[in-house]
Design a protein around this motif. Structure first.
Motif, PDB file in Angstrom:
ATOM      1  N   ARG A 238       0.851  -1.190   0.000  1.00  0.00           N
ATOM      2  CA  ARG A 238       0.000   0.000   0.000  1.00  0.00           C
ATOM      3  C   ARG A 238       0.889   1.242   0.000  1.00  0.00           C
ATOM      4  O   ARG A 238       1.815   1.358   0.797  1.00  0.00           O
ATOM      5  N   PHE A 239       0.601   2.151  -0.902  1.00  0.00           N
ATOM      6  CA  PHE A 239       1.322   3.412  -1.010  1.00  0.00           C
ATOM      7  C   PHE A 239       0.375   4.554  -0.698  1.00  0.00           C
ATOM      8  O   PHE A 239      -0.852   4.425  -0.874  1.00  0.00           O
ATOM      9  N   ILE A 240       0.918   5.671  -0.233  1.00  0.00           N
ATOM     10  CA  ILE A 240       0.089   6.832   0.076  1.00  0.00           C
ATOM     11  C   ILE A 240       0.574   8.044  -0.706  1.00  0.00           C
ATOM     12  O   ILE A 240       1.753   8.185  -1.010  1.00  0.00           O
ATOM     13  N   LEU A 241      -0.392   8.903  -1.048  1.00  0.00           N
ATOM     14  CA  LEU A 241      -0.106  10.189  -1.672  1.00  0.00           C
ATOM     15  C   LEU A 241      -0.207  11.244  -0.579  1.00  0.00           C
ATOM     16  O   LEU A 241      -1.254  11.393   0.056  1.00  0.00           O
ATOM     17  N   VAL A 242       0.884  11.955  -0.339  1.00  0.00           N
ATOM     18  CA  VAL A 242       0.990  12.877   0.793  1.00  0.00           C
ATOM     19  C   VAL A 242       1.119  14.307   0.284  1.00  0.00           C
ATOM     20  O   VAL A 242       1.841  14.577  -0.686  1.00  0.00           O
ATOM     21  N   ALA A 243       0.423  15.229   0.952  1.00  0.00           N
ATOM     22  CA  ALA A 243       0.473  16.648   0.600  1.00  0.00           C
ATOM     23  C   ALA A 243       0.625  17.474   1.868  1.00  0.00           C
ATOM     24  O   ALA A 243       0.533  16.948   2.987  1.00  0.00           O
ATOM     25  N   ALA A 244       0.851  18.771   1.706  1.00  0.00           N
ATOM     26  CA  ALA A 244       0.834  19.685   2.846  1.00  0.00           C
ATOM     27  C   ALA A 244      -0.602  19.870   3.316  1.00  0.00           C
ATOM     28  O   ALA A 244      -1.546  19.677   2.545  1.00  0.00           O
ATOM     29  N   PRO A 245      -0.818  20.246   4.581  1.00  0.00           N
ATOM     30  CA  PRO A 245      -2.184  20.493   5.062  1.00  0.00           C
ATOM     31  C   PRO A 245      -2.877  21.560   4.230  1.00  0.00           C
ATOM     32  O   PRO A 245      -2.246  22.459   3.682  1.00  0.00           O
ATOM     33  N   GLY A 246      -4.195  21.439   4.145  1.00  0.00           N
ATOM     34  CA  GLY A 246      -4.963  22.432   3.396  1.00  0.00           C
ATOM     35  C   GLY A 246      -5.992  21.830   2.471  1.00  0.00           C
ATOM     36  O   GLY A 246      -6.921  22.509   2.033  1.00  0.00           O
ATOM     37  N   TYR A 247      -5.858  20.533   2.183  1.00  0.00           N
ATOM     38  CA  TYR A 247      -6.833  19.873   1.310  1.00  0.00           C
ATOM     39  C   TYR A 247      -7.337  18.623   2.001  1.00  0.00           C
ATOM     40  O   TYR A 247      -6.551  17.809   2.505  1.00  0.00           O
ATOM     41  N   LEU A 248      -8.657  18.457   2.060  1.00  0.00           N
ATOM     42  CA  LEU A 248      -9.285  17.278   2.640  1.00  0.00           C
ATOM     43  C   LEU A 248     -10.185  16.649   1.585  1.00  0.00           C
ATOM     44  O   LEU A 248     -11.178  17.257   1.180  1.00  0.00           O
ATOM     45  N   PRO A 249      -9.852  15.450   1.100  1.00  0.00           N
ATOM     46  CA  PRO A 249     -10.727  14.799   0.121  1.00  0.00           C
ATOM     47  C   PRO A 249     -12.130  14.633   0.690  1.00  0.00           C
ATOM     48  O   PRO A 249     -12.289  14.305   1.872  1.00  0.00           O
ATOM     49  N   PRO A 250     -13.171  14.871  -0.100  1.00  0.00           N
ATOM     50  CA  PRO A 250     -14.541  14.728   0.405  1.00  0.00           C
ATOM     51  C   PRO A 250     -14.854  13.263   0.710  1.00  0.00           C
ATOM     52  O   PRO A 250     -14.263  12.351   0.129  1.00  0.00           O
ATOM     53  N   PRO A 251     -15.782  13.016   1.629  1.00  0.00           N
ATOM     54  CA  PRO A 251     -16.138  11.631   1.963  1.00  0.00           C
ATOM     55  C   PRO A 251     -16.799  10.925   0.790  1.00  0.00           C
ATOM     56  O   PRO A 251     -17.547  11.528   0.023  1.00  0.00           O
ATOM     57  N   THR A 252     -16.505   9.636   0.668  1.00  0.00           N
ATOM     58  CA  THR A 252     -17.074   8.820  -0.411  1.00  0.00           C
ATOM     59  C   THR A 252     -17.986   7.719   0.115  1.00  0.00           C
ATOM     60  O   THR A 252     -18.667   7.065  -0.676  1.00  0.00           O
ATOM     61  N   GLY A 253     -17.952   7.480   1.425  1.00  0.00           N
ATOM     62  CA  GLY A 253     -18.661   6.340   1.990  1.00  0.00           C
ATOM     63  C   GLY A 253     -17.771   5.128   2.141  1.00  0.00           C
ATOM     64  O   GLY A 253     -18.139   4.147   2.803  1.00  0.00           O
ATOM     65  N   ALA A 254     -16.601   5.163   1.502  1.00  0.00           N
ATOM     66  CA  ALA A 254     -15.607   4.086   1.634  1.00  0.00           C
ATOM     67  C   ALA A 254     -14.259   4.760   1.877  1.00  0.00           C
ATOM     68  O   ALA A 254     -13.440   4.891   0.971  1.00  0.00           O
ATOM     69  N   ASP A 255     -14.063   5.206   3.111  1.00  0.00           N
ATOM     70  CA  ASP A 255     -12.909   6.039   3.432  1.00  0.00           C
ATOM     71  C   ASP A 255     -12.108   5.459   4.584  1.00  0.00           C
ATOM     72  O   ASP A 255     -12.536   4.541   5.289  1.00  0.00           O
ATOM     73  N   LYS A 256     -10.958   6.067   4.790  1.00  0.00           N
ATOM     74  CA  LYS A 256     -10.040   5.653   5.835  1.00  0.00           C
ATOM     75  C   LYS A 256      -9.482   6.908   6.491  1.00  0.00           C
ATOM     76  O   LYS A 256      -9.206   7.903   5.823  1.00  0.00           O
ATOM     77  N   THR A 257      -9.302   6.862   7.803  1.00  0.00           N
ATOM     78  CA  THR A 257      -8.683   7.960   8.548  1.00  0.00           C
ATOM     79  C   THR A 257      -7.447   7.437   9.261  1.00  0.00           C
ATOM     80  O   THR A 257      -7.524   6.405   9.946  1.00  0.00           O
ATOM     81  N   THR A 258      -6.328   8.120   9.078  1.00  0.00           N
ATOM     82  CA  THR A 258      -5.067   7.704   9.683  1.00  0.00           C
ATOM     83  C   THR A 258      -4.683   8.662  10.795  1.00  0.00           C
ATOM     84  O   THR A 258      -4.753   9.879  10.634  1.00  0.00           O
ATOM     85  N   LEU A 259      -4.279   8.088  11.935  1.00  0.00           N
ATOM     86  CA  LEU A 259      -3.943   8.860  13.127  1.00  0.00           C
ATOM     87  C   LEU A 259      -2.642   8.347  13.732  1.00  0.00           C
ATOM     88  O   LEU A 259      -2.237   7.207  13.505  1.00  0.00           O
ATOM     89  N   MET A 260      -2.001   9.210  14.501  1.00  0.00           N
ATOM     90  CA  MET A 260      -0.910   8.808  15.388  1.00  0.00           C
ATOM     91  C   MET A 260      -1.306   9.244  16.788  1.00  0.00           C
ATOM     92  O   MET A 260      -1.632  10.408  17.017  1.00  0.00           O
ATOM     93  N   VAL A 261      -1.305   8.295  17.748  1.00  0.00           N
ATOM     94  CA  VAL A 261      -1.823   8.558  19.089  1.00  0.00           C
ATOM     95  C   VAL A 261      -0.798   8.144  20.135  1.00  0.00           C
ATOM     96  O   VAL A 261      -0.243   7.036  20.068  1.00  0.00           O
TER      97      VAL A 261
END
Length: 324
Positions: A187-210
């Motif tokens: 699995r690869f990720i496309l990373v950007a600077a903060p400022g853009y949030l893709p709209p929800p699709t109903g099949a989404d994922k949220t990544t966190l560090m806790v």
């Protein structure tokens, strides 16, 4: 990027290079070299730091393999430093070819150059067909192929890489499809600077560090309960050392859902209450398009109805003063 004189500049995408890596294969699922500038980088840290510095607009790096698990350098680099956002993910089936310079036979191979994740995915084949062969680490599979092709003193006899790299660098394949698990996927990720949030699709994922509180019994359970009580399933959770002392760990987490959803927002609020550090790394569409199984009472409408009910209880009630 802002337009200059009415002309929008070409977007720049960094990726784990050199040319021919699986990262480039993932990148080309998103964009081609015809409409953007592709910038190969020597390692993951460099690719992500170029996004932070503004040298590039996006970076494509690996974050997880179905055989080896999380890519530690990616998780750790995202967890520290200036914030970054994951805006997309890509899945790439992984198959490896053992190759060498022309004239080298399989029997002559004693040292094999490749990335550690590739070596781990082929070690059983190597043990069975090349007993005694040793691994020479490289920054990427393509870097090993390029070095072997370009330098007679590369320090290894053969390279483990993609078939694309073998062809690109003019090497001779010795054995193909040698990964121990034929169904391996990275699995690869496309990373950007903060400022853009893709709209929800109903099949989404949220990544966190806790981070968890120090020396508190049940801290992990308390953190996990924030997800469970709101019906948010975890598709990945991995511990990573914080690095400042022994025994202190953070957790890299992929949760099903989008931050625009009520249940995910409620989860983040809960985490913020009980955990000293919560870093939001992005909400983005799942590459496999799989929708979560929603538990009764966890839909957005359920949260709104519950909130409206409580508001109704308070509506019209006068505050009680100290002297009343």
């Amino acid at each position: 990027m802002p337009a200059v004189d009415g002309v929008r500049p070409r977007a720049r995408y960094a990726y784990l290079g050199p040319e021919g890596t699986f990262s480039e294969v993932a990148l080309r699922q998103v964009v081609t070299g015809e409409d953007a500038d592709l910038v190969p980088c020597t390692d993951v840290v460099t690719a992500l730091d170029r996004v932070r510095s503004g040298e590039v607009d996006f970076a494509v790096v690996p974050i997880e393999n179905s055989v080896e698990g999380g890519v530690n350098v990616t998780m750790d680099t995202l967890a520290t430093g200036a914030p970054l956002r994951i805006v997309a993910e890509m899945l790439v089936p992984v198959a490896f070819t053992l190759s060498a310079r022309a004239g080298t036979t399989l029997e002559q191979v004693r040292r094999i150059g490749t990335h550690p994740h590739a070596w781990a995915q082929c070690r059983r084949w190597v043990a069975a067909h090349l007993p005694g062969a040793v691994h020479v680490p490289a920054t990427s599979t393509a870097a090993a192929a390029a070095l072997l092709a370009e330098r007679p003193d590369a320090g290894f006899d053969a390279a483990l890489s993609s078939a694309v790299s073998v062809e690109k660098y003019g090497l001779t394949p010795l054995a193909e499809g040698i990964n121990d698990n034929p169904h391996a996927v990275t699995r690869f990720i496309l990373v950007a600077a903060p400022g853009y949030l893709p709209p929800p699709t109903g099949a989404d994922k949220t990544t966190l560090m806790v981070h968890l509180p120090d020396n508190e019994a049940g801290a992990l359970l308390s953190m996990l309960e924030q997800f469970a009580t709101r019906g948010v399933n975890l598709s990945r959770i991995e511990s990573r050392p914080i690095g400042d002392s022994l025994g202190r760990y953070s957790f890299s987490i992929d949760a099903e859902g989008h931050v625009a959803e009520e249940r995910v927002q409620a989860t983040l609020i809960g985490l913020h209450r009980v955990c000293p550090t919560v870093r939001f790394l992005g909400s983005y569409p799942r590459a496999d398009g799989q929708r979560p199984q929603m538990r009764p009472g966890t839909h957005d409408a359920d949260f709104r109805a519950a909130r409206d009910w409580v508001a109704g209880l308070l509506d019209g009630l006068a505050p009680t003063g100290a002297g009343d």
